[in-house]
Structures are given as C-alpha cells and as structure tokens.
Design an enzyme around this catalytic site. Sequence first.
Site, mmCIF file in Angstrom:
data_model
loop_
_atom_site.group_PDB
_atom_site.id
_atom_site.type_symbol
_atom_site.label_atom_id
_atom_site.label_comp_id
_atom_site.label_asym_id
_atom_site.label_seq_id
_atom_site.Cartn_x
_atom_site.Cartn_y
_atom_site.Cartn_z
ATOM 1 N N ILE A 159 62.960 49.765 15.777
ATOM 2 C CA ILE A 159 61.815 49.653 16.686
ATOM 3 C C ILE A 159 61.640 50.940 17.484
ATOM 4 C CG2 ILE A 159 60.792 48.320 18.584
ATOM 5 C CD1 ILE A 159 62.372 45.856 17.495
ATOM 6 N N THR A 237 60.695 46.149 26.009
ATOM 7 C CA THR A 237 60.357 45.120 25.006
ATOM 8 C C THR A 237 61.637 44.558 24.393
ATOM 9 O OG1 THR A 237 60.190 46.860 23.346
ATOM 10 C CG2 THR A 237 58.114 46.059 24.273
ATOM 11 N N ARG A 239 65.249 43.185 26.021
ATOM 12 C CA ARG A 239 65.695 41.962 26.683
ATOM 13 C C ARG A 239 65.682 42.182 28.186
ATOM 14 N NH1 ARG A 239 64.715 39.643 22.734
ATOM 15 N NH2 ARG A 239 66.068 38.387 21.392
ATOM 16 N N GLU A 268 63.593 34.039 31.456
ATOM 17 C CA GLU A 268 62.276 33.643 30.917
ATOM 18 C C GLU A 268 62.202 32.127 30.799
ATOM 19 O OE1 GLU A 268 61.528 35.671 27.219
ATOM 20 O OE2 GLU A 268 61.880 37.612 28.136
ATOM 21 N N HIS A 286 56.458 38.087 26.681
ATOM 22 C CA HIS A 286 57.318 38.193 25.481
ATOM 23 C C HIS A 286 56.482 38.085 24.186
ATOM 24 C CE1 HIS A 286 61.754 37.613 24.084
ATOM 25 N NE2 HIS A 286 61.060 38.267 23.175
ATOM 26 N N GLY A 288 56.204 40.602 21.914
ATOM 27 C CA GLY A 288 56.604 41.641 20.947
ATOM 28 C C GLY A 288 56.295 41.290 19.495
ATOM 29 N N SER A 289 56.758 40.141 19.041
ATOM 30 C CA SER A 289 56.588 39.795 17.622
ATOM 31 C C SER A 289 55.438 38.826 17.393
ATOM 32 C CB SER A 289 57.889 39.168 17.097
ATOM 33 O OG SER A 289 58.153 37.960 17.796
HETATM 34 C C1 DGY Z 1 63.395 38.828 18.820
HETATM 35 O O1 DGY Z 1 63.121 38.646 17.624
HETATM 36 O O2 DGY Z 1 64.542 39.049 19.203
HETATM 37 C C2 DGY Z 1 62.265 38.764 19.791
HETATM 38 O O3 DGY Z 1 62.665 38.935 21.082
HETATM 39 C C3 DGY Z 1 61.487 37.473 19.624
HETATM 40 O O4 DGY Z 1 60.632 37.765 18.606
#
Ligand code: DGY
Length: 321
Positions: A159, A237, A239, A268, A286, A288-289
């Site tokens: 990432i 992005t 934790r 969270e 949250h 991100g994905s």
């Molecule tokens: C992960 O995959 O660890 C993200 O935080 C959630 O998609």
Amino acid sequence: MSRPKILVTRKLPPAVEERLQKDYQPDLNGTDEVYGQEELLKRANNVDALLVTVTEQIDASLIEQLPASVKMIATFSVGYDQINVPAATARGISVSNTPGVLTNATADIAMLLLLGAARGAGTGEAAIRQDSWENWAPTGYLGRDITGKRLGILGMGRIGQALAKRARAFDMEIHYHNRTRLDADRELGAQFHATLESLLPKSDFLSIHAASTPETRKIINQETLQALPPGAIIVNTARGDLVDDDALIAELQSGHLGAAGLDVYNNEPNVDPRYRTLSNTFLLPHLGSATLETRNAMGFCALDNLDAFFANKPVPNLVTP
Ligand code: DGY
C-alpha cells in the site's frame, strides 16, 4: 465429504455469499449485527472454520474456548491484529488474511485523505451542506499545495508503494522508512531512511502504512509528532492504535501540525469526539477497502484460502506458521 460448516460473522457482498452457499454450509449474518464473544462462541459450536472481519475481537480467551471442530480462521482483511495468532497457533488453528487485493483501493483513500486534509475539503463540504458559504474570497478556505512537497511513508509495503506511485503524479518527493530497504526497481527514486527519527523531519506529509503490532502501537506520539516539520500533515489508513490520540489532538490544536486525514481510529466506531471539533481534520469511516470490486475480491481471496485449506492444499495467505 460433506461441505464444511463456516461461521460468517458479518454480511458479505452477495457474490461472496453466493459462493459460500454453493461450496459450504455457511451460517450467514443476515442482520449484520456485530457479534460479541458470547454470540460468537454459541455460533461456533460444531463449525469447521470462522470467516471473520476486523470488527470481531478474536482474542486468546475466545480462541481457548472455541470447539475442537474449528480448524481455520479466515479473516476478510489484510490486517489481522484483531486475532491472537499465537493463541490460534497453540491450538493448531490456521489463520489466513487477504493481502494484495485491497492495495489500490486503500492507496486511493490515502491520496484522498492527503488531498482532503491539505485542502480543507471537510470544512468546505460542510459549508455547502450547512448553507454557510458566503462568497468566493481571496483569503477564504486557504489550504496547502501538495505539489513538490515531501511525502514521508511509514511502512513501504504494497500500500505504501501504491501511494508513492500516486504521489509521484503530483510531483511529490518520496521518502520512506521500512524495516528493509526496497530494491531500486521498487524504490523508484524514493529516499530510504533507516530510522523513523530520520524520516520525520523530512516529511511535510506523513502517511502511515505499518501493521499494528506491539512494537508499532502509539508509534505516532508526542515525541514523533514534534519531530515533524511545523505545519506537517498526517494521514492514517493503517490502524488507529498506531496513534496516540491525546498527542495528535494536542499537536493539531497547537497548530504545530497543519492537518490530519484519518480513516482509522482507536475504539472504532467510537471516534474520539475531539477530532470532530477540530477544523483541521478530514475524517472518513474506515473506507480504505470499501469499493464493491475490492470487497468482492477480499471475499473471494478469503474463500480461496478456505478452499485450499479444506482441499489439503497450501493455503495462499496463511499467517500462522
Ligand atoms: C484491512 O483489510 O485490514 C482493512 O482495515 C479493512 O479492509
């Protein structure tokens, strides 16, 4: 052999649940409530595997109480800090994750946070929604350029590298700290810093991409934040627990930090309310994905891991030894 029984802790995208129903006997979560420990244990009775997400705490006490039938825990996430892997290993339970498939979506959100925090996008959007925008003003809503600025990346895995690729298109100068230096083909001119202490003063922007481990928790604290240049902008992005909230909020309040763009938080979904009161934060829940394509891919990746496990084949993304 009858189809393995899988406890699926959250509602998953329809295509993923369809595949689960075809190949397994899943206990699906139709209401999408987050199960507590008691409910998890009740539902784990007699199942062969758990398909979990980042919202369940799969801690040592829960793992110790799982029935002997549970042989695998597949998480629908790349991060697996919510699972006590040594406790699973001790019980002979395999654990897998979903790396790779959410790289681009997460790097996109990091870029969005970087831009949003630098340009005060949250404040601007709120003005429109609250109908409080008075007029265009030469000194109104002034943000900061990102072009030509230095971007520090803490954790240069998939990432981090995908963010670097995006940031290069904005002519940012890339610096990074990682446990190991990347080879030149992947470094692509980014400047390696062997220590975090060396990276911080070079980071007009700092984006966090490290895993949450006992060593990285609160790695962003008063000392590390004060080592950033005045006006620096921080993006997370990864934790929430990598950040000491008291320290970050104090540096945002004092103006030492220019802004923060956050997608992940301690505790969270109970975000520290002080973040909401600051005008120099840009906050997402949250995400991100969170694209359909990526969430499908995460589900299929988790199922590929389960399929391999139950076919006695090597599990592609095993995190247990
Ligand atoms: C992960 O995959 O660890 C993200 O935080 C959630 O998609």
